[in-house]
Design a protein around this motif. Structure first.
Motif, PDB file in Angstrom:
ATOM      1  N   LYS A  64       0.837  -1.203   0.000  1.00  0.00           N
ATOM      2  CA  LYS A  64       0.000   0.000   0.000  1.00  0.00           C
ATOM      3  C   LYS A  64       0.873   1.255   0.000  1.00  0.00           C
ATOM      4  CE  LYS A  64      -3.702  -2.275   2.681  1.00  0.00           C
ATOM      5  NZ  LYS A  64      -4.860  -2.210   1.800  1.00  0.00           N
ATOM      6  N   VAL A  65       1.892   1.249   0.850  1.00  0.00           N
ATOM      7  CA  VAL A  65       2.789   2.399   0.944  1.00  0.00           C
ATOM      8  C   VAL A  65       3.565   2.581  -0.356  1.00  0.00           C
ATOM      9  CG1 VAL A  65       4.813   3.327   2.128  1.00  0.00           C
ATOM     10  CG2 VAL A  65       2.960   2.289   3.451  1.00  0.00           C
ATOM     11  N   GLU A  66       4.058   1.487  -0.922  1.00  0.00           N
ATOM     12  CA  GLU A  66       4.814   1.586  -2.175  1.00  0.00           C
ATOM     13  C   GLU A  66       3.953   2.142  -3.307  1.00  0.00           C
ATOM     14  OE1 GLU A  66       6.249  -2.354  -2.763  1.00  0.00           O
ATOM     15  OE2 GLU A  66       7.883  -2.170  -1.302  1.00  0.00           O
ATOM     16  N   ASN A  67       2.691   1.755  -3.362  1.00  0.00           N
ATOM     17  CA  ASN A  67       1.796   2.282  -4.400  1.00  0.00           C
ATOM     18  C   ASN A  67       1.537   3.768  -4.206  1.00  0.00           C
ATOM     19  OD1 ASN A  67       1.593  -0.205  -5.650  1.00  0.00           O
ATOM     20  ND2 ASN A  67      -0.307  -0.771  -4.626  1.00  0.00           N
ATOM     21  N   ALA A  68       1.446   4.204  -2.947  1.00  0.00           N
ATOM     22  CA  ALA A  68       1.254   5.628  -2.668  1.00  0.00           C
ATOM     23  C   ALA A  68       2.486   6.431  -3.063  1.00  0.00           C
ATOM     24  CB  ALA A  68       0.933   5.824  -1.192  1.00  0.00           C
ATOM     25  N   ILE A  69       3.663   5.867  -2.800  1.00  0.00           N
ATOM     26  CA  ILE A  69       4.903   6.535  -3.186  1.00  0.00           C
ATOM     27  C   ILE A  69       4.970   6.686  -4.705  1.00  0.00           C
ATOM     28  CG2 ILE A  69       7.412   6.313  -3.241  1.00  0.00           C
ATOM     29  CD1 ILE A  69       7.185   4.803  -0.546  1.00  0.00           C
ATOM     30  N   ALA A  70       4.656   5.602  -5.408  1.00  0.00           N
ATOM     31  CA  ALA A  70       4.700   5.644  -6.879  1.00  0.00           C
ATOM     32  C   ALA A  70       3.722   6.654  -7.451  1.00  0.00           C
ATOM     33  CB  ALA A  70       4.403   4.248  -7.430  1.00  0.00           C
ATOM     34  N   ALA A  71       2.613   6.888  -6.750  1.00  0.00           N
ATOM     35  CA  ALA A  71       1.600   7.833  -7.235  1.00  0.00           C
ATOM     36  C   ALA A  71       1.921   9.281  -6.884  1.00  0.00           C
ATOM     37  CB  ALA A  71       0.236   7.459  -6.674  1.00  0.00           C
ATOM     38  N   GLY A  72       2.983   9.497  -6.108  1.00  0.00           N
ATOM     39  CA  GLY A  72       3.373  10.860  -5.772  1.00  0.00           C
ATOM     40  C   GLY A  72       2.695  11.422  -4.532  1.00  0.00           C
ATOM     41  N   SER A  73       2.133  10.560  -3.714  1.00  0.00           N
ATOM     42  CA  SER A  73       1.500  11.038  -2.485  1.00  0.00           C
ATOM     43  C   SER A  73       2.552  11.596  -1.528  1.00  0.00           C
ATOM     44  CB  SER A  73       0.732   9.903  -1.797  1.00  0.00           C
ATOM     45  OG  SER A  73      -0.332   9.450  -2.603  1.00  0.00           O
ATOM     46  N   ALA A  74       2.120  12.523  -0.687  1.00  0.00           N
ATOM     47  CA  ALA A  74       3.041  13.163   0.247  1.00  0.00           C
ATOM     48  C   ALA A  74       3.102  12.433   1.579  1.00  0.00           C
ATOM     49  CB  ALA A  74       2.625  14.606   0.484  1.00  0.00           C
ATOM     50  N   GLY A  75       2.115  11.599   1.845  1.00  0.00           N
ATOM     51  CA  GLY A  75       2.069  10.848   3.095  1.00  0.00           C
ATOM     52  C   GLY A  75       1.028   9.751   3.001  1.00  0.00           C
TER      53      GLY A  75
ATOM     54  N   LEU B 268      -4.487   1.553  14.593  1.00  0.00           N
ATOM     55  CA  LEU B 268      -3.767   0.500  13.887  1.00  0.00           C
ATOM     56  C   LEU B 268      -2.264   0.757  13.954  1.00  0.00           C
ATOM     57  CD1 LEU B 268      -4.062  -1.952  11.871  1.00  0.00           C
ATOM     58  CD2 LEU B 268      -4.023  -0.248  10.042  1.00  0.00           C
ATOM     59  N   ASN B 269      -1.495  -0.317  14.066  1.00  0.00           N
ATOM     60  CA  ASN B 269      -0.037  -0.191  14.067  1.00  0.00           C
ATOM     61  C   ASN B 269       0.503  -0.892  12.827  1.00  0.00           C
ATOM     62  OD1 ASN B 269       2.583   0.313  14.743  1.00  0.00           O
ATOM     63  ND2 ASN B 269       2.619  -0.961  16.568  1.00  0.00           N
ATOM     64  N   PRO B 270       0.579  -0.181  11.695  1.00  0.00           N
ATOM     65  CA  PRO B 270       0.979  -0.830  10.439  1.00  0.00           C
ATOM     66  C   PRO B 270       2.485  -1.043  10.361  1.00  0.00           C
ATOM     67  CG  PRO B 270       0.580   1.495  10.049  1.00  0.00           C
ATOM     68  CD  PRO B 270       0.294   1.246  11.507  1.00  0.00           C
ATOM     69  N   SER B 271       2.911  -2.271  10.233  1.00  0.00           N
ATOM     70  CA  SER B 271       4.339  -2.554  10.119  1.00  0.00           C
ATOM     71  C   SER B 271       4.745  -2.524   8.655  1.00  0.00           C
ATOM     72  CB  SER B 271       4.660  -3.924  10.725  1.00  0.00           C
ATOM     73  OG  SER B 271       3.912  -4.934  10.086  1.00  0.00           O
ATOM     74  N   ILE B 272       5.836  -1.834   8.392  1.00  0.00           N
ATOM     75  CA  ILE B 272       6.385  -1.811   7.029  1.00  0.00           C
ATOM     76  C   ILE B 272       7.837  -2.263   7.103  1.00  0.00           C
ATOM     77  CG2 ILE B 272       4.813  -0.086   6.099  1.00  0.00           C
ATOM     78  CD1 ILE B 272       6.818   2.065   6.646  1.00  0.00           C
ATOM     79  N   ASN B 273       8.247  -2.998   6.092  1.00  0.00           N
ATOM     80  CA  ASN B 273       9.543  -3.669   6.132  1.00  0.00           C
ATOM     81  C   ASN B 273      10.718  -2.770   5.784  1.00  0.00           C
ATOM     82  OD1 ASN B 273       8.135  -6.079   6.660  1.00  0.00           O
ATOM     83  ND2 ASN B 273       7.863  -6.462   4.463  1.00  0.00           N
ATOM     84  N   GLU B 274      10.452  -1.731   5.036  1.00  0.00           N
ATOM     85  CA  GLU B 274      11.536  -0.870   4.572  1.00  0.00           C
ATOM     86  C   GLU B 274      11.250   0.571   4.964  1.00  0.00           C
ATOM     87  OE1 GLU B 274      11.973  -1.386   0.398  1.00  0.00           O
ATOM     88  OE2 GLU B 274      12.062  -3.571   0.494  1.00  0.00           O
ATOM     89  N   ASN B 275      12.321   1.356   5.108  1.00  0.00           N
ATOM     90  CA  ASN B 275      12.153   2.760   5.431  1.00  0.00           C
ATOM     91  C   ASN B 275      11.494   3.488   4.271  1.00  0.00           C
ATOM     92  OD1 ASN B 275      13.328   2.464   7.948  1.00  0.00           O
ATOM     93  ND2 ASN B 275      15.384   2.922   7.194  1.00  0.00           N
ATOM     94  N   ALA B 276      10.443   4.210   4.575  1.00  0.00           N
ATOM     95  CA  ALA B 276       9.701   4.936   3.543  1.00  0.00           C
ATOM     96  C   ALA B 276      10.228   6.368   3.431  1.00  0.00           C
ATOM     97  CB  ALA B 276       8.220   4.951   3.882  1.00  0.00           C
ATOM     98  N   PRO B 277      10.152   6.955   2.235  1.00  0.00           N
ATOM     99  CA  PRO B 277      10.598   8.348   2.067  1.00  0.00           C
ATOM    100  C   PRO B 277       9.524   9.362   2.443  1.00  0.00           C
ATOM    101  CG  PRO B 277       9.967   7.450  -0.043  1.00  0.00           C
ATOM    102  CD  PRO B 277       9.806   6.329   0.947  1.00  0.00           C
ATOM    103  N   LEU B 278       8.398   8.885   2.974  1.00  0.00           N
ATOM    104  CA  LEU B 278       7.323   9.787   3.373  1.00  0.00           C
ATOM    105  C   LEU B 278       6.748   9.330   4.717  1.00  0.00           C
ATOM    106  CD1 LEU B 278       5.014   7.629   2.591  1.00  0.00           C
ATOM    107  CD2 LEU B 278       4.835   8.871   0.456  1.00  0.00           C
ATOM    108  N   PRO B 279       6.043  10.218   5.411  1.00  0.00           N
ATOM    109  CA  PRO B 279       5.477   9.832   6.718  1.00  0.00           C
ATOM    110  C   PRO B 279       4.306   8.871   6.563  1.00  0.00           C
ATOM    111  CG  PRO B 279       4.801  12.061   6.141  1.00  0.00           C
ATOM    112  CD  PRO B 279       5.814  11.639   5.112  1.00  0.00           C
ATOM    113  N   VAL B 280       4.253   7.884   7.462  1.00  0.00           N
ATOM    114  CA  VAL B 280       3.213   6.845   7.435  1.00  0.00           C
ATOM    115  C   VAL B 280       2.639   6.708   8.835  1.00  0.00           C
ATOM    116  CG1 VAL B 280       2.711   4.411   6.991  1.00  0.00           C
ATOM    117  CG2 VAL B 280       4.421   5.621   5.596  1.00  0.00           C
ATOM    118  N   GLY B 281       1.310   6.571   8.914  1.00  0.00           N
ATOM    119  CA  GLY B 281       0.679   6.384  10.214  1.00  0.00           C
ATOM    120  C   GLY B 281      -0.510   5.455  10.132  1.00  0.00           C
TER     121      GLY B 281
END
Length: 447
Positions: free
Chosen positions: A171-182, A195-208
């Motif tokens: 979900k986060v990777e698709n948002a990054i590819a679409a140019g979302s800011a967060g 919710l406590n969403p776990s992501i495996n890699e450091n994202a270049p944008l804020p996630v909550g």
């Protein structure tokens, strides 16, 4: 002094039952532990019970939860609490040690709508931090977060995504590819805490992560009105937590058996932590006061540990610092966690052991309960998830004392939510825990 502060919460309802995985209770014998000293334990029980003060315990729970507030590992509030405990133990005459230890880097966040409503949010460790001012942007309804759910309208906006079907990482990777800011991911089931969403890699944008109720409210009240939200993510790096250890040794002899009493004093974000675990902390402090001067023939240690909520880090560190000789001399661990809830369904005191088997702690408590007439049912149960695990893993007999609903083993509905406040604490149940554990401990260490 109000350190924690009050939060305005964007939720329609939070009175939802929170349950945990469980197995069926294991039957056990309440055979009394042999009275090695040749006397009835009843008189000695009263030496403890008559002095355990319900009012003192309740006052400490009130101070920890309502004055200090949330005590998240690595924060100033947690450090303030540690010093509060240390000073109290020093005033009782104990030998006190402060153990500082490193904890994993943390991310904490705040989410606020343009009309000032604050939304509860969890920040995964892989989220990017924001500037001090935060990210202010419109919301974009990205459905389940599939690539096809994003259009050019998502550029520069905070993607609001429902949990389900795809992993959080995708979900986060698709948002990054679409140019979302967060990215904000909201739950697809009703739970009181965000919710406590776990992501495996450091994202270049804020996630909550937020609750289902919050996500749906943001869609209806903010996204549909072209409103904005401000998302702030702060990184807490090179953070430390601490354990406060109080020790009392017999006046004669050496190489005594050691009995450990433990409780964690940190809490999860947003939760004042009255039950979890100001209750166990306050009961342990009162036990330390009562047992400060009675003659003993075993070493007594109170381990007030930090950073339990992020993986039992404090208790694991404490146990790791014990020498091989100290572990060999360790008789037992009495661990208290969530012992004072007023939730009417939590009528039983569960004695959790990692392997589900009775040990010197559970059998001593069962014998004590029979002598003193403990009102609540005692249930031996197979369960980890608290600091007794650290002692068990080192070969030390350990029990976690905690209140649950009989049969289901459910925890109170306020667990890990902003509703874990003094309003949901029973002074009588705090006293009951102090009487049971205090008398049990004294029966094992008294001279």
């Amino acid at each position: 002094m109000k350190i924690g502060g009050k939060l305005k919460v964007l939720m329609l309802s939070m009175m939802l039952a929170v349950s945990s995985l469980y197995v069926m209770p294991i039957q056990f014998s309440q055979t009394a532990v042999a009275q090695e000293k040749g006397q009835s334990g009843a008189a000695f029980d009263q030496k403890v019970i008559s002095r355990i003060s319900m009012e003192r315990i309740y006052e400490d729970v009130h101070y920890l939860s309502e004055t200090i507030g949330p005590r998240v590992a690595g924060t100033e509030e947690e450090k303030f609490t540690a010093n509060y405990i240390k000073e109290r133990l020093l005033s009782y005459g104990y030998e006190v040690e402060v153990q500082d230890f490193s904890i994993p880097d943390l991310k904490v966040g705040h989410l606020q709508t343009d009309n000032g409503d604050e939304v509860l949010i969890n920040i995964p460790s892989g989220s990017a931090a924001t500037t001090e001012e935060g990210l202010t942007a419109e919301l974009y309804d990205a459905g389940l977060g599939y690539a096809a759910d994003f259009t050019d309208e998502a550029v520069g906006k905070i993607a609001l995504i429902s949990r389900g079907e795809l992993t959080f990482q995708v979900k986060v990777e698709n948002a990054i590819a679409a140019g979302s800011a967060g990215v904000l991911i909201y739950n697809n089931i009703d739970q009181a805490g965000p919710l406590n969403p776990s992501i495996n890699e450091n994202a270049p944008l804020p996630v909550g992560g937020i609750t289902k109720v919050s996500g749906e409210a943001l869609l209806e009240d903010v996204a549909s009105q072209d409103g904005t939200v401000t998302l702030k993510v702060n990184a807490i790096e090179n953070a430390t937590s601490q354990n406060i250890i109080a020790k009392r040794t017999p006046k004669k002899g050496g190489n005594h058996d050691i009995l450990h009493v433990s409780a964690h004093f940190d809490s999860v974000p947003f939760a004042p932590g009255a039950s979890d675990n100001a209750s166990g902390t306050a009961v342990a402090l009162e036990m330390a006061r009562v047992l400060k001067s009675y003659p003993i023939d075993k070493e007594l240690r109170f381990a007030f540990v930090g950073a339990e909520e992020i993986g039992l880090v404090g208790s694991r560190y404490y146990v790791s610092q014990l020498t091989e000789d100290e572990i060999d001399r360790s008789l037992a661990n009495f661990n208290m966690d969530m012992v004072g809830t007023s939730w009417e369904n939590a009528t039983a005191i569960y004695m959790n052991t990692v392997d589900g088997q009775a040990n010197i702690v559970s059998e001593t408590a069962a014998a004590t309960a029979e002598r003193i007439g403990t009102p609540s049912e005692l249930v031996l149960y197979q369960r980890g998830s608290s600091d007794h695990v650290s002692f068990h893993d080192a070969g030390i007999a350990a029990v976690n004392f905690i209140r649950r609903e009989p049969g289901t083993a459910n925890l109170e509905p306020y667990y890990h939510t902003p509703l874990d406040t003094i309003e949901h604490i029973s002074a009588e149940r705090l006293k009951e825990a102090g009487d049971l554990v205090g008398a049990s401990v004294y029966s094992l260490i008294r001279n």
